[in-house]
Design a protein around this motif. Structure first.
Motif, PDB file in Angstrom:
ATOM      1  N   ILE A  39       0.847  -1.203   0.000  1.00 28.49           N
ATOM      2  CA  ILE A  39       0.000   0.000   0.000  1.00 28.49           C
ATOM      3  C   ILE A  39       0.875   1.244   0.000  1.00 28.49           C
ATOM      4  O   ILE A  39       0.626   2.194  -0.748  1.00 28.49           O
ATOM      5  N   ARG A  40       1.913   1.239   0.800  1.00 27.38           N
ATOM      6  CA  ARG A  40       2.807   2.396   0.862  1.00 27.38           C
ATOM      7  C   ARG A  40       3.556   2.583  -0.456  1.00 27.38           C
ATOM      8  O   ARG A  40       3.751   3.707  -0.919  1.00 27.38           O
ATOM      9  N   LEU A  41       3.997   1.490  -1.093  1.00 22.98           N
ATOM     10  CA  LEU A  41       4.765   1.588  -2.333  1.00 22.98           C
ATOM     11  C   LEU A  41       3.909   1.987  -3.524  1.00 22.98           C
ATOM     12  O   LEU A  41       4.401   2.608  -4.462  1.00 22.98           O
ATOM     13  N   LEU A  42       2.647   1.624  -3.513  1.00 19.91           N
ATOM     14  CA  LEU A  42       1.776   1.933  -4.640  1.00 19.91           C
ATOM     15  C   LEU A  42       1.140   3.312  -4.527  1.00 19.91           C
ATOM     16  O   LEU A  42       0.155   3.600  -5.185  1.00 19.91           O
ATOM     17  N   ASP A  45      -1.132   6.763   0.926  1.00 22.98           N
ATOM     18  CA  ASP A  45      -0.636   7.550   2.050  1.00 22.98           C
ATOM     19  C   ASP A  45      -1.123   6.901   3.334  1.00 22.98           C
ATOM     20  O   ASP A  45      -2.074   7.348   3.957  1.00 22.98           O
ATOM     21  N   LEU A  46      -0.491   5.810   3.680  1.00 31.21           N
ATOM     22  CA  LEU A  46      -0.855   5.069   4.882  1.00 31.21           C
ATOM     23  C   LEU A  46      -0.082   5.690   6.048  1.00 31.21           C
ATOM     24  O   LEU A  46       1.091   5.427   6.254  1.00 31.21           O
ATOM     25  N   GLY A  47      -0.772   6.549   6.789  1.00 30.56           N
ATOM     26  CA  GLY A  47      -0.133   7.278   7.874  1.00 30.56           C
ATOM     27  C   GLY A  47       0.102   6.417   9.094  1.00 30.56           C
ATOM     28  O   GLY A  47      -0.283   5.248   9.158  1.00 30.56           O
ATOM     29  N   LEU A  90      -9.487   5.987   7.228  1.00 30.69           N
ATOM     30  CA  LEU A  90      -8.074   6.353   7.238  1.00 30.69           C
ATOM     31  C   LEU A  90      -7.425   6.101   5.876  1.00 30.69           C
ATOM     32  O   LEU A  90      -6.547   6.842   5.466  1.00 30.69           O
ATOM     33  N   HIS A  91      -7.836   5.015   5.226  1.00 32.15           N
ATOM     34  CA  HIS A  91      -7.316   4.691   3.896  1.00 32.15           C
ATOM     35  C   HIS A  91      -8.291   3.748   3.226  1.00 32.15           C
ATOM     36  O   HIS A  91      -8.769   2.791   3.837  1.00 32.15           O
ATOM     37  N   TRP A  92      -8.581   3.982   1.963  1.00 32.77           N
ATOM     38  CA  TRP A  92      -9.585   3.196   1.255  1.00 32.77           C
ATOM     39  C   TRP A  92      -9.245   1.714   1.191  1.00 32.77           C
ATOM     40  O   TRP A  92     -10.132   0.866   1.157  1.00 32.77           O
ATOM     41  N   SER A  93      -7.954   1.386   1.169  1.00 35.05           N
ATOM     42  CA  SER A  93      -7.574  -0.029   1.063  1.00 35.05           C
ATOM     43  C   SER A  93      -7.961  -0.815   2.312  1.00 35.05           C
ATOM     44  O   SER A  93      -8.217  -2.017   2.236  1.00 35.05           O
ATOM     45  N   LEU A  94      -8.017  -0.138   3.461  1.00 36.11           N
ATOM     46  CA  LEU A  94      -8.450  -0.815   4.680  1.00 36.11           C
ATOM     47  C   LEU A  94      -9.932  -1.169   4.594  1.00 36.11           C
ATOM     48  O   LEU A  94     -10.363  -2.224   5.072  1.00 36.11           O
TER      49      LEU A  94
END
Length: 117
Positions: A39-42, A45-47, A90-94
């Motif tokens: 997620i971070r590499l793609l 913005d995973l805070g 917080l992030h759509w992927s979650l």
């Protein structure tokens, strides 16, 4: 017409159901940890708050997997799915992971009901 249930054919149905719940939670824990870096590499913005949530849910999943013999652990597993889905703020992927694992958890609950009832 009566609703006669066939026996499951399992030697230990309760143990099989506990194994299903524990396996589901362990699988979720591994995938949650492995999902952080992609997620971070793609470009996500995973805070730090989102990463903290993922790690907390991972630890909770592992702990609950070990406690699946207790009836309340199934409710705890459901709470993990809700928290992961809420992590979508917080992030759509979650949220995407929450939907996927929520469906898997619903299936595990369905199998539990079918076997133990």
């Amino acid at each position: 017409m009566t609703d006669e249930r066939k026996p499951s054919g399992l030697r230990n149905p309760a143990g099989a159901v506990r194994g299903l719940g524990a396996g589901t939670l362990i699988m979720e824990a591994v995938i949650l940890l492995l999902a952080i870096q992609p997620i971070r590499l793609l470009g996500g913005d995973l805070g730090p708050i989102a990463i903290g949530l993922v790690i907390t849910l991972t630890v909770a999943s592992v702990v609950l997997a070990g406690l699946m013999g207790r009836a309340w652990a199934w409710h705890g597993g459901s709470a993990i799915q809700v928290a992961l889905l809420a992590g979508g703020f917080l992030h759509w992927s979650l949220a995407a992971l929450g939907v996927i694992f929520g469906l898997v958890w619903l299936y595990a609950l369905h199998v539990r009901k079918q076997i133990l009832s």
